[in-house]
Design an enzyme around this catalytic site. Sequence first.
Site, PDB file in Angstrom:
ATOM      1  N   HIS A 126       0.854  -1.183   0.000  1.00 55.05           N
ATOM      2  CA  HIS A 126       0.000   0.000   0.000  1.00 55.05           C
ATOM      3  C   HIS A 126       0.891   1.233   0.000  1.00 55.05           C
ATOM      4  O   HIS A 126       1.842   1.304   0.776  1.00 55.05           O
ATOM      5  CB  HIS A 126      -0.911   0.006   1.224  1.00 55.05           C
ATOM      6  CG  HIS A 126      -2.072   0.945   1.091  1.00 55.05           C
ATOM      7  ND1 HIS A 126      -1.921   2.311   1.121  1.00 55.05           N
ATOM      8  CD2 HIS A 126      -3.394   0.725   0.888  1.00 55.05           C
ATOM      9  CE1 HIS A 126      -3.104   2.883   0.956  1.00 55.05           C
ATOM     10  NE2 HIS A 126      -4.016   1.942   0.813  1.00 55.05           N
ATOM     11  N   ARG A 136      -6.237   9.991  -1.038  1.00 53.77           N
ATOM     12  CA  ARG A 136      -5.874  10.427  -2.386  1.00 53.77           C
ATOM     13  C   ARG A 136      -7.117  10.510  -3.263  1.00 53.77           C
ATOM     14  O   ARG A 136      -7.220  11.371  -4.120  1.00 53.77           O
ATOM     15  CB  ARG A 136      -4.829   9.480  -2.985  1.00 53.77           C
ATOM     16  CG  ARG A 136      -3.435   9.739  -2.436  1.00 53.77           C
ATOM     17  CD  ARG A 136      -2.462   8.664  -2.859  1.00 53.77           C
ATOM     18  NE  ARG A 136      -2.741   7.389  -2.211  1.00 53.77           N
ATOM     19  CZ  ARG A 136      -2.847   6.227  -2.842  1.00 53.77           C
ATOM     20  NH1 ARG A 136      -2.677   6.157  -4.150  1.00 53.77           N
ATOM     21  NH2 ARG A 136      -3.119   5.121  -2.186  1.00 53.77           N
TER      22      ARG A 136
END
Lengths: 251, 655
Positions: free
Chosen positions: B258, B274
Amino acid sequence: MSPQVIQLETPRTLSFEIFRFNPEEPDVKPRMQTFLLEEMPFMTLYLALNRIREEQDPSLQFDFACRSAICGSCGMIVNGRPRLACSTLTKELPNRIQLQPLPVFKLIGDLSVDTGIWFRGMAERVESWIHENAPFDPTSREERMDNDLAQAIYEGERCIECGCCIAGCGVANVNPDFLGAAGLNRIARFMRDSRDSRQDEDWFNVVSDENGVFGCVGLMGCHDVCPKGLPLLEQYAYLRRKMLSARLSGA
Amino acid sequence: MQIQTTDTLIIGGGLAGERCAIEAAIAGHDVTLLSLVPPRRSHSCAAQGGMQAALGNCVKAEGDDPSWHFLDTVRGSDWGADQEVATIFAEEAPIAVRELAHWGVPWTRVRPGKNTYFIKGKKVEIDEPEEKAGLIMHRDFGGTAKWRACYASAGTGHAVLYAVDGEVVRLGVKVLDRMEAVSLIHEAGRCWGAVVRCLRTGRLSTWLSKATVIATGGHGRIYGRYTTNATINEGSGAVLALDTGIVPLGNMEAVQFHPTGLVPSGILVTEGCRGDGGYLLDREGKRFMLEAEPEKQELASRDVVSRHMMDQIKRGRGVESPSGAHLWLDLRHLGEKHLRTKLREVWDICRDFNGINPAMDLIPVRPIQHYSMGGVRVNKDGEAYGMRGLFAVGEAACWDLHGFNRLGGNSLAETVVAGRIVGRRVAEFTAATSLAVDTKIATAFLVDAEKRLQSWLDRPSTGANVYQIRDAMGEIMNRKVGVFRNGSELEQALMELETEREKIARVGLRCRAPGSNPELAAALRIEGMLKLALITTRAALERTESRGAHCRTDHPTRDDARWLNRTLARWPQDAKSPVLSYEPVGLIDLPPGDRGYGQSLQRPMEQSIETYNTDVPAAMRRHGALPTSEAMGTRMRWGAWRSHEKRPIQPERNE
């Protein structure tokens, strides 16, 4: 490039006084045991307890799973106050750190307690699921819901069942049937939910006796210790208001 | 000896296991669910950002449908996914999400009128139409053509787990927590339950069942502390299957890192950051993803973003810290209100673990092991290769929806979608069979488990300790089997892991306390975990190409001529090392092409797709696939994705 140099002060030596008792060894009496450990940067009680177990006493029992304050496994009494151990940084604590298991719940060993059975019991008592108005229809679009209502439900849904509120509750410590903040918050969560068919009168029997919202004597220890900052005062006020109006309207 | 029986035995109380249990319980079976922890503490609760389902409810999701979801998933997988499974998954995800709404999940809803979003670094105002008011809202996630992730603030997994567990309680499913399965009971390719160790008392018992389901989640802890995974994600289910010597694990080299693990704790910071407009910055505050991926920017798939981040760090553009170099996640422009509502869990994590305020401070992040695409290889019904009556579901399984890279929000979706589908198959299987097993078999497996336990208790209390081996394994995996891999480091890793494995024989046991004995519990797991680490490394070494999250710097090309296949690893009884073989990825509809992000070096297939497909069913059967309730290919939607393929996909750039 110039690596950032971090000046470390001389690390503290922390003194952990930990409650010890193994129910599988009933002949050995409960006691407090002291361990010394050098503090590290960003040290949490999760890191500290694992180091003690791995380097000093492999028999020490405690519970962690997510170690990020979302699974609710690691509630314990830290210097007299119920907290999540994983998100407690040692730098916020004095040199002497006393750790005890949460009261109210059945002891599994040392700092490990059985919250699973307690919360399953609570879920069964308050029927902690949506009582649907109609069966699910896989072919139809979802029912609409105002986003503000969704947010209000989510607010109560954020409880992680760590048990800190139960351990910190004067009433739950003497009345094992008291639903406590976790149970009452759960009820408020479902009462708010438009998808749930239960009416105020249905809730009345569950909530309005000494094991429910009127058992609370208003110490509000729960509100102070909740690691997720749930609005427990508001949830209580909401429940009391709903129950009083149900009573007045003749339920 | 204590022998207990149940119709359906489910090992693992996270979302996949619980959703499966619901199907079996609705069908009227006696279901027993074993879990290491109370189900609501399972790692499913840690999924923060969202669950992918093509409802197409908000403006940025307009025109979305399951074939778009299929397309994104297969591209994301770098063509490693089974395309029929991806089709079934994409079609059933919307139903699963709506069912969860029915069960009480407080999904964030569409707010009609003017809404402000951050899209590719710009503040954008969008009018959500009145007719969509109150439907389930979506947020943007990496690697998708449309906004598709349904979410409940940043506590999606938690909310879904609580709703599903509520149903489990309502149905009266018997849940036994603090129970760990230590071996499967099986004979002649038929599974009959498990030997189980109680983590309260330390006692062993046997559970006989008509059907057994492995739903134990991933095995990120083979990376030691270098993982976002919970401490309980040690791959116990994969080891159960592997120890039969018959059932293979699929694609163990496919490991997702990740991009945004918090430094230094390794705690996950959701992709929703994000998705909602957060930036990644280098040490000088520059948005390096703008140049690296002009089209998708911060929202390329996770494998691609992780590689760009590690590349920045390698080039000295990271921020040095006592716990290694990192980059920054910048959420300051999203504002405190957004952070304290839609990303509230992120706010809490920043405050609790780093003492920072993301509305004012940058968040230190670094790629870290996050998800196991590999797992117990099963057919599309979820039944394990080579073992009747054994099923696997969720992250523990290789179903294989994710291929070599899973898209964000597809794991949470997989748990409930696969849980529904596999759960139905498990219920059918349970109904059609009887518990015709000789209890002598169960006794034999119990005696074996007792011997294993005793052999640990007979060891001296001096010598190496099990935690040292666990830590050494984590260091090796993180340094040499990480985001970037190469042949020589993988070979070193194999040797070093082998050395650690040999050390197990010299490990002592210091703790003799009755009860669960935490050191003994760790000792019982270590050999299995090392086997998983060895298989991951061996499979990564053998696969001389780069595909999805498997990135070989010495073999940067995705090689569809040679490697359009799935690794299967078995560990025959008493063998010194695993045996690898390769099966086709499954029937292919969407031909291998460019993903639209990331590297684009490809060696094309040499045979036609038709030829490739011809051999698929027979090849899979040869590798152990059991017959499915519907024939292979029945659920394919041949060419349904074509309507979305107006623009020719061209490489963004060449490396």
